[in-house]
Design a protein around this motif. Structure first.
Motif, PDB file in Angstrom:
ATOM      1  N   GLU A 305       0.916  -1.181  -0.005  1.00 13.29           N
ATOM      2  CA  GLU A 305       0.093  -0.065  -0.132  1.00 13.29           C
ATOM      3  C   GLU A 305       0.775   1.264  -0.030  1.00 13.29           C
ATOM      4  N   ASP A 306       1.923   1.107   0.892  1.00  7.81           N
ATOM      5  CA  ASP A 306       2.946   2.419   0.646  1.00  7.81           C
ATOM      6  C   ASP A 306       3.476   2.344  -0.691  1.00  7.81           C
ATOM      7  N   GLU A 307       3.972   1.532  -1.247  1.00  4.21           N
ATOM      8  CA  GLU A 307       4.480   1.087  -2.732  1.00  4.21           C
ATOM      9  C   GLU A 307       3.508   2.064  -3.646  1.00  4.21           C
ATOM     10  N   ILE A 308       1.955   1.715  -3.463  1.00  4.27           N
ATOM     11  CA  ILE A 308       1.093   2.306  -4.358  1.00  4.27           C
ATOM     12  C   ILE A 308       1.059   3.748  -4.170  1.00  4.27           C
ATOM     13  N   LYS A 309       1.192   4.285  -3.027  1.00  9.02           N
ATOM     14  CA  LYS A 309       1.180   5.500  -2.617  1.00  9.02           C
ATOM     15  C   LYS A 309       2.234   6.194  -3.282  1.00  9.02           C
ATOM     16  N   ALA A 310       3.462   5.719  -3.376  1.00  5.32           N
ATOM     17  CA  ALA A 310       4.678   6.110  -3.653  1.00  5.32           C
ATOM     18  C   ALA A 310       4.706   6.085  -5.417  1.00  5.32           C
ATOM     19  N   LYS A 311       3.651   5.593  -5.821  1.00  3.35           N
ATOM     20  CA  LYS A 311       3.440   5.447  -7.220  1.00  3.35           C
ATOM     21  C   LYS A 311       4.552   4.383  -7.828  1.00  3.35           C
ATOM     22  N   ARG A 312       4.849   3.496  -7.169  1.00  3.03           N
ATOM     23  CA  ARG A 312       5.884   2.457  -7.581  1.00  3.03           C
ATOM     24  C   ARG A 312       5.081   1.072  -7.819  1.00  3.03           C
ATOM     25  N   PHE A 313       3.919   1.053  -7.359  1.00  3.38           N
ATOM     26  CA  PHE A 313       3.140  -0.258  -7.669  1.00  3.38           C
ATOM     27  C   PHE A 313       1.884   0.174  -7.934  1.00  3.38           C
ATOM     28  N   ARG A 314       1.261  -0.790  -9.171  1.00  2.00           N
ATOM     29  CA  ARG A 314      -0.061  -0.377  -9.647  1.00  2.00           C
ATOM     30  C   ARG A 314      -1.115  -0.962  -8.625  1.00  2.00           C
ATOM     31  N   GLU A 315      -2.044  -0.214  -8.521  1.00  2.00           N
ATOM     32  CA  GLU A 315      -3.061  -0.593  -7.513  1.00  2.00           C
ATOM     33  C   GLU A 315      -4.209  -1.545  -8.104  1.00  2.00           C
ATOM     34  N   ASP A 316      -4.245  -1.625  -9.462  1.00  2.00           N
ATOM     35  CA  ASP A 316      -5.001  -2.878 -10.025  1.00  2.00           C
ATOM     36  C   ASP A 316      -4.368  -4.187  -9.891  1.00  2.00           C
ATOM     37  N   LEU A 317      -3.214  -4.006  -9.929  1.00  2.00           N
ATOM     38  CA  LEU A 317      -2.304  -5.237  -9.941  1.00  2.00           C
ATOM     39  C   LEU A 317      -2.372  -5.690  -8.488  1.00  2.00           C
ATOM     40  N   TYR A 318      -2.205  -4.726  -7.513  1.00  2.00           N
ATOM     41  CA  TYR A 318      -2.407  -5.103  -6.092  1.00  2.00           C
ATOM     42  C   TYR A 318      -3.592  -5.902  -5.769  1.00  2.00           C
ATOM     43  N   TYR A 319      -4.574  -5.427  -6.248  1.00  2.00           N
ATOM     44  CA  TYR A 319      -6.053  -6.091  -5.855  1.00  2.00           C
ATOM     45  C   TYR A 319      -6.262  -7.388  -6.747  1.00  2.00           C
ATOM     46  N   ARG A 320      -5.445  -7.614  -7.960  1.00  2.00           N
ATOM     47  CA  ARG A 320      -5.580  -9.015  -8.462  1.00  2.00           C
ATOM     48  C   ARG A 320      -4.600  -9.770  -7.736  1.00  2.00           C
ATOM     49  N   LEU A 321      -3.696  -9.450  -7.183  1.00  2.00           N
ATOM     50  CA  LEU A 321      -2.496 -10.353  -6.437  1.00  2.00           C
ATOM     51  C   LEU A 321      -3.315 -10.829  -5.026  1.00  2.00           C
ATOM     52  N   ASN A 322      -3.788  -9.639  -4.403  1.00  2.00           N
ATOM     53  CA  ASN A 322      -4.276  -9.698  -3.042  1.00  2.00           C
ATOM     54  C   ASN A 322      -5.442 -10.560  -2.840  1.00  2.00           C
ATOM     55  N   VAL A 323      -5.766 -11.599  -3.690  1.00  2.00           N
ATOM     56  CA  VAL A 323      -7.281 -12.181  -3.453  1.00  2.00           C
ATOM     57  C   VAL A 323      -7.208 -13.043  -2.240  1.00  2.00           C
ATOM     58  N   VAL A 324      -6.194 -13.734  -2.049  1.00  2.00           N
ATOM     59  CA  VAL A 324      -6.269 -14.597  -0.736  1.00  2.00           C
ATOM     60  C   VAL A 324      -5.069 -13.812   0.143  1.00  2.00           C
ATOM     61  N   PRO A 325      -5.001 -13.096   0.996  1.00  2.00           N
ATOM     62  CA  PRO A 325      -3.786 -12.549   1.739  1.00  2.00           C
ATOM     63  C   PRO A 325      -3.391 -13.493   2.780  1.00  2.00           C
TER      64      PRO A 325
END
Ligand SMILES: Nc1ncnc2c1ncn2[C@@H]1O[C@H](COP(=O)(O)OP(=O)(O)OP(=O)(O)O)[C@@H](O)[C@H]1O
Ligand SMILES: [Mg+2]
Length: 507
Positions: A305-325
């Motif tokens: 989530e920090d990486e997303i804020k810093a624009k280093r990680f795509r939010e849409d990809l995060y949600y795709r990966l984080n199906v089962v945390p």
């Protein structure tokens, strides 16, 4: 029961030979994976569960890591894996040397089809007889292809030790989601067991007989990530002399583990997203759209989530990966796990080093329990291995623990020295002839030699300063001093010009 097809890894820098040999072996009913160089071959073997390959056939002469170096590294990785070397006509000396170093056999080029068939059958038979499959993997994982489903599910919780509430939940999660195709995102500090969880998910699924492919996203140069993941066609870029399968293709039917996923460059994140959403992709420079059936697992020690804020990680990809945390808390937040983990690694180190250390004194246990494990389970694992290696008594006492455990300073994690130690351990080779028949005795003798070599190396590096040597070795001054006495090193050093003043003192 049907024997699975033998799986052969063919390593040769010559594309033609790879093709011809590959086709030949496939015709003969083998499953074949090819690699163009020693480095990729080694990475491949390391990425897959032990036992995936039955035989490796490698060319002797290759640019970069050659056949001999590959042989050596493979034997370190999996001593039971038969390696067959392909040598140029007339190089009998090297071939003989290779066999002496542990190669299963060698074949002179050009070879006959029957010749290679014979050698290969023999290698596969040997492998299957002695097999890697009954031997626990380094992290006590169940090897591929073992037992029935029920057994697999129960078997030691996939080598995962721990009775804290957090660990119990993680194990339950693994049992629940292993069989499903859902994407899993594993988070946790370095050394908390993310890779172990990923492998457990694979082993707990129907996919366990198919490849488990790990990609360490942090270790691939940014410019190569796309071709590593999706493959490339011949001529796609300078240096792409032949076409190559990417990790997605290699993992077809199995599991693809994207380790350190936060390190994937932004522009590749888009492509990864599409590959996940649409289950299709193209090789770099390719026009054909490829489809694979892959179960995706990702891991990171960063806060995405920090990486997303810093624009280093795509939010849409995060949600795709984080199906089962699945989150693994640091070891210092689950002190109940320290003792079972100590027990587990003690047993394993005893076995590996041919020792019979019974345990820790109550005082030492207390110090270990209250220690801040910055390097988490990996730090604990390395510490136990070192303690067992150097142990002289029946139980490891507080005196033998490194100084950090008796002072109030927090541990410095899994830091310095580990690499050095590992490399010196690898550097020590035991001549087979001296092993004799009693393997246990041989292992014991071997670990004594390793111990002495490590002590000598630490002393040499610190100009015989005992305090600094003890720190390097991760043991206490007291233990080191008594070991030096035992080995007669004090007299030796004194003769050579004396122990440095700071190393004398409290005795
Ligand atoms: N619960 C556990 N029981 C037994 N061994 C464990 C457990 N958790 C981790 N380990 C062992 O600790 C070591 C480190 O674990 P692993 O490599 O999975 O950590 P990681 O989270 O992937 O670390 P990094 O982020 O540094 O790659 C491994 O040898 C692993 O087998
Ligand atoms: Mg890891």
């Amino acid at each position: 029961m049907n024997e699975p097809k033998p799986r052969v890894l063919v390593v040769d820098d010559e594309p033609n030979l790879r093709k011809v040999l590959g086709a030949l072996l496939q015709q003969a009913g083998h499953e074949v994976v090819t690699e163009a160089d020693g480095e990729s071959a080694l990475a491949q073997v390391r990425a897959l569960p032990r036992g995936t390959f039955d035989v490796v056939i490698t060319d002797l002469r290759m640019p970069g890591m050659d056949g001999m170096q590959l042989l050596e590294a493979l034997l370190d990785e999996d001593p039971g894996l038969p390696v067959i070397l392909l040598t140029a006509h007339g190089s009998v000396d090297t071939a003989v040397e290779a066999v002496k170093s542990g190669a299963f056999d060698f074949l002179e080029k050009p070879f006959e089809r029957e010749q290679i068939g014979k050698v290969l059958d023999k290698a596969v038979a040997t492998r299957r007889r002695s097999g890697p499959r009954t031997e626990p993997r380094r992290e006590a994982m169940l090897p591929a292809g073992e037992g029935s489903d029920g057994e697999v599910a129960k078997a030691k919780d996939f080598g995962m030790v721990g009775r804290s509430e957090a660990m119990v939940t993680v194990k339950e999660m693994i049992h629940t989601v292993a069989a499903s195709p859902s994407t899993v995102l594993i988070t946790g500090e370095s050394g908390t067991g993310k890779e172990l969880v990923a492998r457990a998910l694979h082993m707990g699924s129907e996919r366990r007989h198919l490849p488990f492919i790990r990609v360490n996203c942090a270790a691939i140069p940014a410019g190569l990530v796309e071709s590593e993941l999706f493959g490339h066609e011949r001529g796609a870029f300078t240096g792409a002399v032949s076409s190559r399968q990417g990790r997605f293709e290699l993992a077809d039917g199995g599991t693809l583990f994207l380790d350190e996923v936060s390190e994937i460059p932004l522009e590749i994140q888009v492509k990864l997203l599409r590959a996940i959403q649409e289950s299709e992709f193209e090789r770099v420079g390719g026009v054909k759209t490829l489809r694979v059936d892959v179960r995706l697992i990702a891991a990171t020690n960063r806060d995405l989530e920090d990486e997303i804020k810093a624009k280093r990680f795509r939010e849409d990809l995060y949600y795709r990966l984080n199906v089962v945390p699945i989150h693994l808390p640091p070891l210092r937040e689950r002190p109940e796990d320290v003792e079972p983990l100590l027990e587990h690694f003690l047993q394993r180190s005893n076995e590996r080093l041919g020792k019979s250390v019974a345990g820790f004194t109550a005082e030492a246990l207390e110090a270990l329990r209250s220690y801040t494990w910055q390097g988490n389970i990996r730090e604990l694992e390395n510490l136990v291995e070192r303690m067992v290696l150097f142990a002289s008594g029946e139980r490891i006492g507080v005196d033998e623990l490194p100084d950090a455990f008796t002072s109030d300073e927090p541990g410095d994690g899994d830091g310095d020295g580990e690499g050095d130690e590992a490399s010196s351990l690898r550097a020590i080779r035991l001549p087979l002839d001296s092993l004799g028949l009693d393997l246990k005795e041989a292992v014991k003798a071997g670990s004594r030699r390793i111990e002495e070599a490590l002590i000598r190396e630490a002393l040499a590096q610190t100009e015989a300063n005992v305090t600094r040597s003890a720190r390097k070795l991760g043991i206490s001054r007291r233990s080191l001093q008594s070991k030096m006495k035992e080995l007669g090193l004090r007299e030796e050093i004194a003769k050579q010009g004396g122990v440095s003043p700071s190393s004398e003192g409290e005795d």
